[in-house]
Design a protein around this motif. Structure first.
Motif, PDB file in Angstrom:
ATOM      1  N   ILE A  60      71.198  61.259  27.952  1.00  0.00           N
ATOM      2  CA  ILE A  60      70.113  60.387  27.514  1.00  0.00           C
ATOM      3  C   ILE A  60      68.789  61.012  27.920  1.00  0.00           C
ATOM      4  O   ILE A  60      68.753  61.870  28.806  1.00  0.00           O
ATOM      5  CB  ILE A  60      70.255  58.971  28.108  1.00  0.00           C
ATOM      6  CG1 ILE A  60      70.131  59.010  29.634  1.00  0.00           C
ATOM      7  CG2 ILE A  60      71.573  58.340  27.689  1.00  0.00           C
ATOM      8  CD1 ILE A  60      70.168  57.634  30.291  1.00  0.00           C
ATOM      9  N   PRO A  61      67.682  60.634  27.274  1.00  0.00           N
ATOM     10  CA  PRO A  61      66.384  61.193  27.661  1.00  0.00           C
ATOM     11  C   PRO A  61      66.125  61.012  29.152  1.00  0.00           C
ATOM     12  O   PRO A  61      66.481  59.981  29.735  1.00  0.00           O
ATOM     13  CB  PRO A  61      65.389  60.397  26.809  1.00  0.00           C
ATOM     14  CG  PRO A  61      66.180  59.983  25.610  1.00  0.00           C
ATOM     15  CD  PRO A  61      67.567  59.719  26.126  1.00  0.00           C
ATOM     16  N   SER A  62      65.488  61.988  29.757  1.00  0.00           N
ATOM     17  CA  SER A  62      65.358  62.007  31.216  1.00  0.00           C
ATOM     18  C   SER A  62      64.492  60.888  31.763  1.00  0.00           C
ATOM     19  O   SER A  62      64.581  60.558  32.935  1.00  0.00           O
ATOM     20  CB  SER A  62      64.793  63.360  31.656  1.00  0.00           C
ATOM     21  OG  SER A  62      63.620  63.658  30.929  1.00  0.00           O
ATOM     22  N   PHE A  63      63.634  60.285  30.939  1.00  0.00           N
ATOM     23  CA  PHE A  63      62.762  59.223  31.446  1.00  0.00           C
ATOM     24  C   PHE A  63      63.420  57.848  31.369  1.00  0.00           C
ATOM     25  O   PHE A  63      62.828  56.858  31.791  1.00  0.00           O
ATOM     26  CB  PHE A  63      61.424  59.212  30.695  1.00  0.00           C
ATOM     27  CG  PHE A  63      61.552  59.103  29.201  1.00  0.00           C
ATOM     28  CD1 PHE A  63      61.684  57.880  28.590  1.00  0.00           C
ATOM     29  CD2 PHE A  63      61.547  60.236  28.411  1.00  0.00           C
ATOM     30  CE1 PHE A  63      61.808  57.772  27.223  1.00  0.00           C
ATOM     31  CE2 PHE A  63      61.659  60.151  27.045  1.00  0.00           C
ATOM     32  CZ  PHE A  63      61.796  58.908  26.436  1.00  0.00           C
ATOM     33  N   LEU A  64      64.625  57.762  30.820  1.00  0.00           N
ATOM     34  CA  LEU A  64      65.341  56.487  30.767  1.00  0.00           C
ATOM     35  C   LEU A  64      66.264  56.370  31.975  1.00  0.00           C
ATOM     36  O   LEU A  64      67.114  57.222  32.187  1.00  0.00           O
ATOM     37  CB  LEU A  64      66.171  56.385  29.487  1.00  0.00           C
ATOM     38  CG  LEU A  64      65.420  56.394  28.152  1.00  0.00           C
ATOM     39  CD1 LEU A  64      66.408  56.261  27.001  1.00  0.00           C
ATOM     40  CD2 LEU A  64      64.383  55.290  28.087  1.00  0.00           C
ATOM     41  N   LYS A  65      66.088  55.330  32.753  1.00  0.00           N
ATOM     42  CA  LYS A  65      66.972  55.122  33.893  1.00  0.00           C
ATOM     43  C   LYS A  65      68.317  54.570  33.432  1.00  0.00           C
ATOM     44  O   LYS A  65      69.358  54.887  33.962  1.00  0.00           O
ATOM     45  CB  LYS A  65      66.325  54.172  34.899  1.00  0.00           C
ATOM     46  CG  LYS A  65      65.145  54.787  35.646  1.00  0.00           C
ATOM     47  CD  LYS A  65      64.629  53.831  36.708  1.00  0.00           C
ATOM     48  CE  LYS A  65      63.482  54.461  37.488  1.00  0.00           C
ATOM     49  NZ  LYS A  65      62.934  53.548  38.526  1.00  0.00           N
ATOM     50  N   ASP A  66      68.260  53.719  32.441  1.00  0.00           N
ATOM     51  CA  ASP A  66      69.490  53.131  31.912  1.00  0.00           C
ATOM     52  C   ASP A  66      69.194  52.651  30.506  1.00  0.00           C
ATOM     53  O   ASP A  66      68.047  52.375  30.156  1.00  0.00           O
ATOM     54  CB  ASP A  66      69.947  51.962  32.784  1.00  0.00           C
ATOM     55  CG  ASP A  66      71.357  51.518  32.424  1.00  0.00           C
ATOM     56  OD1 ASP A  66      72.092  52.320  31.816  1.00  0.00           O
ATOM     57  OD2 ASP A  66      71.713  50.375  32.744  1.00  0.00           O
ATOM     58  N   VAL A  67      70.207  52.580  29.689  1.00  0.00           N
ATOM     59  CA  VAL A  67      70.016  52.124  28.315  1.00  0.00           C
ATOM     60  C   VAL A  67      71.313  51.507  27.809  1.00  0.00           C
ATOM     61  O   VAL A  67      72.392  52.060  28.000  1.00  0.00           O
ATOM     62  CB  VAL A  67      69.567  53.283  27.394  1.00  0.00           C
ATOM     63  CG1 VAL A  67      70.538  54.440  27.429  1.00  0.00           C
ATOM     64  CG2 VAL A  67      69.381  52.798  25.961  1.00  0.00           C
ATOM     65  N   ASP A  68      71.173  50.342  27.193  1.00  0.00           N
ATOM     66  CA  ASP A  68      72.313  49.711  26.534  1.00  0.00           C
ATOM     67  C   ASP A  68      72.363  50.270  25.116  1.00  0.00           C
ATOM     68  O   ASP A  68      71.906  49.627  24.158  1.00  0.00           O
ATOM     69  CB  ASP A  68      72.136  48.189  26.529  1.00  0.00           C
ATOM     70  CG  ASP A  68      73.343  47.467  25.939  1.00  0.00           C
ATOM     71  OD1 ASP A  68      74.272  48.154  25.469  1.00  0.00           O
ATOM     72  OD2 ASP A  68      73.331  46.221  25.932  1.00  0.00           O
ATOM     73  N   ILE A  69      72.902  51.484  24.995  1.00  0.00           N
ATOM     74  CA  ILE A  69      72.854  52.196  23.724  1.00  0.00           C
ATOM     75  C   ILE A  69      73.683  51.488  22.661  1.00  0.00           C
ATOM     76  O   ILE A  69      73.358  51.517  21.469  1.00  0.00           O
ATOM     77  CB  ILE A  69      73.311  53.661  23.913  1.00  0.00           C
ATOM     78  CG1 ILE A  69      73.076  54.476  22.630  1.00  0.00           C
ATOM     79  CG2 ILE A  69      74.744  53.742  24.360  1.00  0.00           C
ATOM     80  CD1 ILE A  69      71.644  54.592  22.229  1.00  0.00           C
ATOM     81  N   GLU A  70      74.766  50.822  23.070  1.00  0.00           N
ATOM     82  CA  GLU A  70      75.585  50.098  22.101  1.00  0.00           C
ATOM     83  C   GLU A  70      74.777  48.999  21.409  1.00  0.00           C
ATOM     84  O   GLU A  70      74.786  48.885  20.174  1.00  0.00           O
ATOM     85  CB  GLU A  70      76.817  49.483  22.780  1.00  0.00           C
ATOM     86  CG  GLU A  70      77.839  50.491  23.263  1.00  0.00           C
ATOM     87  CD  GLU A  70      77.560  50.989  24.671  1.00  0.00           C
ATOM     88  OE1 GLU A  70      76.451  50.698  25.188  1.00  0.00           O
ATOM     89  OE2 GLU A  70      78.433  51.657  25.243  1.00  0.00           O
ATOM     90  N   SER A  71      74.039  48.206  22.199  1.00  0.00           N
ATOM     91  CA  SER A  71      73.230  47.136  21.620  1.00  0.00           C
ATOM     92  C   SER A  71      72.083  47.692  20.789  1.00  0.00           C
ATOM     93  O   SER A  71      71.727  47.130  19.751  1.00  0.00           O
ATOM     94  CB  SER A  71      72.673  46.237  22.734  1.00  0.00           C
ATOM     95  OG  SER A  71      73.717  45.590  23.421  1.00  0.00           O
ATOM     96  N   ALA A  72      71.499  48.805  21.259  1.00  0.00           N
ATOM     97  CA  ALA A  72      70.395  49.414  20.526  1.00  0.00           C
ATOM     98  C   ALA A  72      70.833  49.861  19.142  1.00  0.00           C
ATOM     99  O   ALA A  72      70.158  49.610  18.139  1.00  0.00           O
ATOM    100  CB  ALA A  72      69.833  50.595  21.312  1.00  0.00           C
ATOM    101  N   ILE A  73      71.994  50.515  19.068  1.00  0.00           N
ATOM    102  CA  ILE A  73      72.507  50.987  17.770  1.00  0.00           C
ATOM    103  C   ILE A  73      72.888  49.800  16.893  1.00  0.00           C
ATOM    104  O   ILE A  73      72.625  49.797  15.680  1.00  0.00           O
ATOM    105  CB  ILE A  73      73.704  51.926  17.976  1.00  0.00           C
ATOM    106  CG1 ILE A  73      73.225  53.252  18.605  1.00  0.00           C
ATOM    107  CG2 ILE A  73      74.411  52.199  16.657  1.00  0.00           C
ATOM    108  CD1 ILE A  73      74.341  54.203  18.937  1.00  0.00           C
ATOM    109  N   SER A  74      73.493  48.778  17.492  1.00  0.00           N
ATOM    110  CA  SER A  74      73.900  47.595  16.728  1.00  0.00           C
ATOM    111  C   SER A  74      72.683  46.922  16.091  1.00  0.00           C
ATOM    112  O   SER A  74      72.689  46.588  14.898  1.00  0.00           O
ATOM    113  CB  SER A  74      74.636  46.611  17.640  1.00  0.00           C
ATOM    114  OG  SER A  74      74.951  45.427  16.945  1.00  0.00           O
TER     115      SER A  74
END
Length: 549
Positions: free
Chosen positions: A463-477
């Motif tokens: 993931i991009p280095s400035f993101l500490k965490d990301v709910d990528i599943e929800s983002a794509i949905s």
């Protein structure tokens, strides 16, 4: 009675085969690598129906001894390693002893080979030997793979159309032709010649054949023992995607996520973020610097002393183009074009140092309203930051403020991504293959490292280095549900799913850092979705007036 049971050997073998042989392109890759290991100077590749009906790879390499022919189709049989120590000193492209057995399990394979004396023709189908006979043949090997996945209809069903599968397979042939310019490749499909490389050792001549356009070559020849690399960079044009970037490590074409970023950063340091280069690079490292035994497909490599290696690559690329006078113009097709000319001899040498990532949101923004700097006082309902400035008292919505900061960070930062400890697999079965491909390409453009993972799946490795965490599943949905497939919409969804949430308790230092980053944003009043970020509760003059000051 227990529920756990041992799988039958036939099931185990088919599971293992699926890891090595995913589609026709996987077969082409494995067979080309075997030909290169055999010392071939000429490699012929022919496809029928995208490789689904027939794949033929022929070479003039050393051939296979007759006594070894039946054995090489057994799992974990190889002439390239003998013990555990050999796994850490691998100099060949193949070594696991899985490819031929996996291919033979899911197709009909005809092997013709000769070491220059006795020749053998061997036929095996579905993992079962059909025939073995002595024949007179010239030195070399010819392998024909027919009816791929004939006995796995579920796997065959997920293959795409012939044209798509053909292009994937040909892409592997192109990459190895570029990395091994001393080998002549002849590639055809459905009775049509695709390309022929001269095999004269000049990567420029191969690149002209593969990319079908003139080049302004900048040859790469860097050596600082024990690290070196060679290859070619086109000094005449930049492109809107990475399709013309080919990387290998010790002659093995790999998916070089970090290496790609390092090279692009070195180039952008001089010419700016104007596009992606045409570059062919073969990075050469000591055998004990790398571990290629990561996955059966051998597409990824672990590197010892990564920081040192990438710093050398960064400096080497920088030096290759530093000292050139580079300018831009726009081509007729609106593509960015890079011109490189020799600079005056008086150019001062710049100290490069080690490869480092650029800082987040580096540009200060003029504060025309005098709002900043803001000093946090505390939180209201763990949702709004109460803060003060010389201009008055303000409330900042912590979620949308962080969302705006992250949204504006896409494109501002270009460096090594954060690789996940375990790849994250995301199911998007509701989307067709073309849509999944678009999502993957868009994610890679904004700093993720991901690939298509079988039918209806995406694998995220970094993931991009400035993101500490990301709910990528929800983002794509949410990205898919919005029906808006614009790149900025994907940025909005990822930023939203990565930002601090309403109800999150923040420390004073976290609040202070968020407000500092917000002060560097041009559009600090509205989040990417249009919601207000900051409101003024009361101005300084009103406060003093109400208290009679």
């Amino acid at each position: 009675m227990g529920k756990v049971k041992r799988l039958p050997q036939s099931v185990v073998q088919h599971i293992a085969a699926g890891e090595v042989v995913e589609r026709p392109a996987s077969v082409v890759k494995e067979l080309i690598e075997n030909s290169i290991d055999a010392g071939a100077r000429h490699i012929y590749v022919n496809l029928v129906s995208g490789g689904k009906r027939k794949i033929e790879v022929r070479d003039d390499g050393s051939g296979i001894e007759p006594d070894d022919v039946p054995v090489i189709f057994e799992r974990y049989t190889t002439s390239k390693i003998g013990d555990i120590e050999d796994l850490y000193n691998i100099s060949t492209l193949g070594f696991r002893g899985e490819a031929l057995s996996s291919i033979a399990l899911v197709s009909r394979v005809t092997l013709e080979t000769s070491t220059g004396e006795d020749g053998v023709r061997y036929v095996i189908e579905g993992g079962k030997e059909k025939s073995l006979e002595s024949v007179s043949l010239p030195r070399g090997t010819r392998i024909v793979v027919e009816n791929l996945f004939y006995n796995l209809p579920a796997r065959r069903k997920f293959l795409k159309n012939d044209s798509y599968e053909k292009n994937l397979a040909i892409d592997w042939a192109k990459k190895y032709a570029l990395i091994y310019p001393e080998i002549s490749f002849v590639v055809s499909a459905d009775e049509e010649n695709i390309f022929v490389t001269p095999g004269n050792g000049d990567v420029k001549d191969v690149a002209i054949v593969i990319f079908e356009e003139p080049l302004r070559p900048v040859y790469l020849n860097f050596s600082n023992p024990p690290i070196s690399f060679n290859g070619l960079l086109d000094g005449g044009r930049l492109y809107p995607d990475r399709k013309r970037e080919v990387f290998a490590i010790n002659g093995r074409v790999v998916r070089p996520y970090i290496l790609q970023k390092v090279v692009e950063d070195a180039i952008s340091k001089i010419i700016g973020d104007k596009g992606f280069p045409l570059i062919i690079m073969n990075l050469k490292l000591p055998l004990n610097f790398i571990d290629v035994n990561i996955h059966p497909a051998k597409l990824e490599i672990k590197i010892l002393e990564e920081g040192r290696v990438y710093s050398e690559v960064y400096n080497g690329i920088y030096e290759a183009i530093r000292g050139k006078d580079i300018s831009y113009k726009t081509s007729d097709r609106e593509k960015p074009v890079m011109e490189i000319r020799e600079a005056p001899a008086t150019i001062e040498r710049e100290e490069i140092g080690s490869y480092e990532q650029k800082i987040l949101i580096p540009e200060e923004v003029k504060d025309e309203e005098g709002i900043f700097p803001l000093e946090p006082v505390g939180q209201y309902m763990n949702t709004f930051i109460i803060c003060t400035s010389s201009n008055g008292i303000y409330l900042v919505d912590q979620h949308v403020a962080h969302e705006r900061v992250l949204f504006d960070s896409f494109g501002e930062i270009k460096g090594i991504p954060q690789f996940l400890l375990e790849p994250r697999y995301i199911e998007v079965s509701s989307a067709n293959y073309e849509l999944i491909e678009l999502i993957v390409n868009n994610l890679n453009q904004i700093g993720f490292e991901c690939d298509i993972s079988g039918p209806g799946g995406i694998v995220v490795r970094a993931i991009p280095s400035f993101l500490k965490d990301v709910d990528i599943e929800s983002a794509i949905s949410d990205y898919l549900e919005s029906k808006d497939l614009d790149l900025n919409n994907l940025k909005r969804e990822v930023a939203c799913k990565s930002a601090v949430k309403l109800g999150d308790r923040l420390s004073m230092e976290e609040m202070r850092e968020l407000l500092k980053n917000l002060s560097r944003i041009r559009n600090y009043k509205l989040c990417p979705h249009g919601r207000p970020i900051i409101i003024q509760l009361i101005d300084r003059e009103t406060v003093f007036k109400k208290f009679g000051r």
